[in-house]
Design a protein around this motif. Structure first.
Motif, short mmCIF file in Angstrom:
data_model
loop_
_atom_site.label_atom_id
_atom_site.label_comp_id
_atom_site.label_asym_id
_atom_site.label_seq_id
_atom_site.Cartn_x
_atom_site.Cartn_y
_atom_site.Cartn_z
N ASP A 94 0.54 -61.50 -38.84
CA ASP A 94 0.43 -60.08 -38.49
C ASP A 94 0.92 -59.93 -37.06
OD1 ASP A 94 -0.51 -57.59 -37.49
OD2 ASP A 94 -2.00 -57.51 -39.08
N ALA A 95 2.02 -59.20 -36.86
CA ALA A 95 2.66 -59.10 -35.55
C ALA A 95 1.72 -58.49 -34.50
CB ALA A 95 3.94 -58.27 -35.65
N SER A 96 0.96 -57.47 -34.87
CA SER A 96 0.06 -56.83 -33.91
C SER A 96 -1.07 -57.77 -33.49
CB SER A 96 -0.53 -55.54 -34.50
OG SER A 96 -1.25 -55.83 -35.69
N ARG A 97 -1.59 -58.53 -34.42
CA ARG A 97 -2.64 -59.50 -34.10
C ARG A 97 -2.07 -60.67 -33.29
NH1 ARG A 97 -6.28 -61.27 -39.03
NH2 ARG A 97 -7.23 -62.36 -37.26
N LEU A 98 -0.82 -61.01 -33.55
CA LEU A 98 -0.17 -62.10 -32.82
C LEU A 98 -0.10 -61.78 -31.33
CD1 LEU A 98 1.53 -64.74 -32.72
CD2 LEU A 98 3.53 -63.31 -33.14
N LYS A 99 0.30 -60.56 -31.01
CA LYS A 99 0.43 -60.17 -29.60
C LYS A 99 -0.91 -60.28 -28.88
CE LYS A 99 2.39 -56.53 -26.72
NZ LYS A 99 3.14 -55.24 -26.72
N GLU A 100 -1.97 -59.77 -29.49
CA GLU A 100 -3.28 -59.83 -28.88
C GLU A 100 -3.79 -61.26 -28.76
OE1 GLU A 100 -4.97 -57.38 -27.38
OE2 GLU A 100 -3.12 -56.26 -27.74
N SER A 101 -3.52 -62.07 -29.78
CA SER A 101 -3.97 -63.47 -29.76
C SER A 101 -3.28 -64.25 -28.65
CB SER A 101 -3.69 -64.12 -31.11
OG SER A 101 -4.43 -63.50 -32.15
N ILE A 102 -1.98 -64.01 -28.47
CA ILE A 102 -1.23 -64.69 -27.41
C ILE A 102 -1.74 -64.26 -26.04
CG2 ILE A 102 1.03 -64.79 -26.28
CD1 ILE A 102 2.30 -64.96 -29.03
N LYS A 103 -1.98 -62.97 -25.87
CA LYS A 103 -2.50 -62.49 -24.59
C LYS A 103 -3.86 -63.12 -24.28
CE LYS A 103 -0.21 -58.02 -23.98
NZ LYS A 103 -0.42 -56.57 -23.75
N ASN A 104 -4.72 -63.18 -25.28
CA ASN A 104 -6.06 -63.74 -25.07
C ASN A 104 -5.99 -65.23 -24.75
OD1 ASN A 104 -7.25 -61.27 -25.58
ND2 ASN A 104 -7.55 -61.68 -27.77
N GLU A 105 -5.13 -65.97 -25.49
CA GLU A 105 -5.04 -67.42 -25.27
C GLU A 105 -4.40 -67.74 -23.92
OE1 GLU A 105 -5.45 -71.56 -26.18
OE2 GLU A 105 -6.47 -69.68 -26.73
N PHE A 106 -3.39 -66.97 -23.53
CA PHE A 106 -2.74 -67.19 -22.23
C PHE A 106 -3.72 -66.90 -21.09
CE2 PHE A 106 2.09 -67.59 -22.43
CZ PHE A 106 2.06 -68.19 -23.68
N LYS A 107 -4.60 -65.94 -21.30
CA LYS A 107 -5.60 -65.63 -20.28
C LYS A 107 -6.66 -66.74 -20.24
CE LYS A 107 -8.98 -62.17 -18.82
NZ LYS A 107 -9.60 -60.85 -19.11
N GLU A 108 -7.11 -67.19 -21.40
CA GLU A 108 -8.14 -68.21 -21.47
C GLU A 108 -7.64 -69.58 -21.02
OE1 GLU A 108 -11.80 -69.96 -22.14
OE2 GLU A 108 -11.30 -67.82 -22.19
N ARG A 109 -6.44 -69.95 -21.49
CA ARG A 109 -5.94 -71.31 -21.23
C ARG A 109 -5.17 -71.42 -19.92
NH1 ARG A 109 -5.75 -75.99 -23.74
NH2 ARG A 109 -3.96 -77.40 -23.58
#
Length: 305
Positions: free
Chosen positions: A155-170
């Motif tokens: 899901d493209a919309s979920r992908l964007k949010e997941s990448i943002k969250n992981e880049f912030k966390e990691r």
């Protein structure tokens, strides 16, 4: 009463037709489309780049597909900005400032060159007399990656949010520096933008984030614990590769010297072949002219007898 029933039936049919016309759909035969609408004749979408309406249960013409490819993406690989370039030199032993940033001039033996804030070479290699007046900032980084085969769709919309969250966390990257995430199965393009005026002392640099991400994708993580973890539909997203493009605040200063020795050799051979062809042509014409003069002279001599 019968009249009312007939009117109600007509209204019902009209409502169904209207609902069918406004029903969204997915173009099965052409993914390079937009504005899809389903009606009683099937799914119709607008072909990207041409604004032509195409029927999605039939193959789209090659001409429209090529136009869409040039207008938007090519097998998921988006067109890069004019001055975007890849660091093809690989790893080297850099000179660093005390603050940890790259020195503007880097050297390796007798060769020196200028780099950007990501440490990527942005000039030709030269001798030790080379001067680099400033460390040019890389304000835009484009990460082009792709994921391996999956059992569930992304899901493209979920992908964007997941990448943002992981880049912030990691990587501790503020989500505001991720300007865009574009998905076209299986390619993912992540754009990081960070001007010098935006970056505070507490913010991580996008060049560092891109390097950490590249190492994670290659299975050579620089972080002690944990791994890159992006889940879509409860299935981990596994990356196959990562290609990093750099866009500096000033264009790079490459020239014809950047051509490889093989390419230069081919050019030289072609030029020599052209010159040799011209020489042969000139010599052939000269010989032909002499022959024609001799033939005319011989005919003139016979006429005297």
């Amino acid at each position: 009463m019968e009249l009312l029933r007939g009117a109600a039936l007509l209204l019902l049919v009209a409502a169904v037709c209207w609902a069918q016309q406004d029903q969204g759909c997915t173009c099965a035969k052409n993914k390079r489309t937009s504005n899809c609408i389903g009606n009683d004749t099937g799914c119709w979408c607008t072909s990207i780049g041409s604004e032509v309406s195409v029927r999605c249960d039939k193959l789209t013409s090659k001409c429209l597909l090529m136009k869409a490819e040039m207008a938007g993406s090519k097998s998921g690989r988006r067109e890069k900005p004019k001055h975007a370039y890849v660091d093809n030199d690989g790893i080297y032993d850099p000179d660093c400032e005390n603050s940890g940033i790259f020195k503007a001039r880097q050297c390796n033996g007798t060769s020196c060159w200028c780099v950007n804030t990501a440490g990527a070479r942005r000039t030709e290699k030269s001798d030790a007399d080379l001067q680099c007046s400033e460390l040019v900032r890389t304000s835009w980084i484009i990460i082009e990656t792709k994921h391996s085969e999956r059992s569930t769709a992304v899901d493209a919309s979920r992908l964007k949010e997941s990448i943002k969250n992981e880049f912030k966390e990691r990587y501790s990257l503020d989500p505001k520096y991720i300007s865009d995430v574009v998905y076209e199965n299986p390619y993912i393009t992540i754009e990081l933008k960070q001007n010098v005026s935006q970056k505070s002392a507490q913010d991580v640099d996008i060049a560092d984030v891109a390097y950490y991400f590249e190492k994670d994708v290659k299975g050579d993580s620089l972080i002690q614990s944990g791994t890159l973890n992006i889940n879509i539909s409860e299935e981990p997203l596994k990356f196959d590769q990562a290609l990093i493009y750099y866009v500096d605040e000033k264009p790079p200063e490459f020239s014809m010297k950047r051509l490889t020795a093989g390419v230069i050799a081919v050019i030289v051979v072609v030029i020599l072949a052209i010159v040799a062809g011209i020489i042969v042509l000139v010599i052939t014409r000269k010989r032909r002219g002499k022959y024609e003069k001799a033939e005319v002279s011989s005919k003139g001599s016979r006429a005297l007898y």
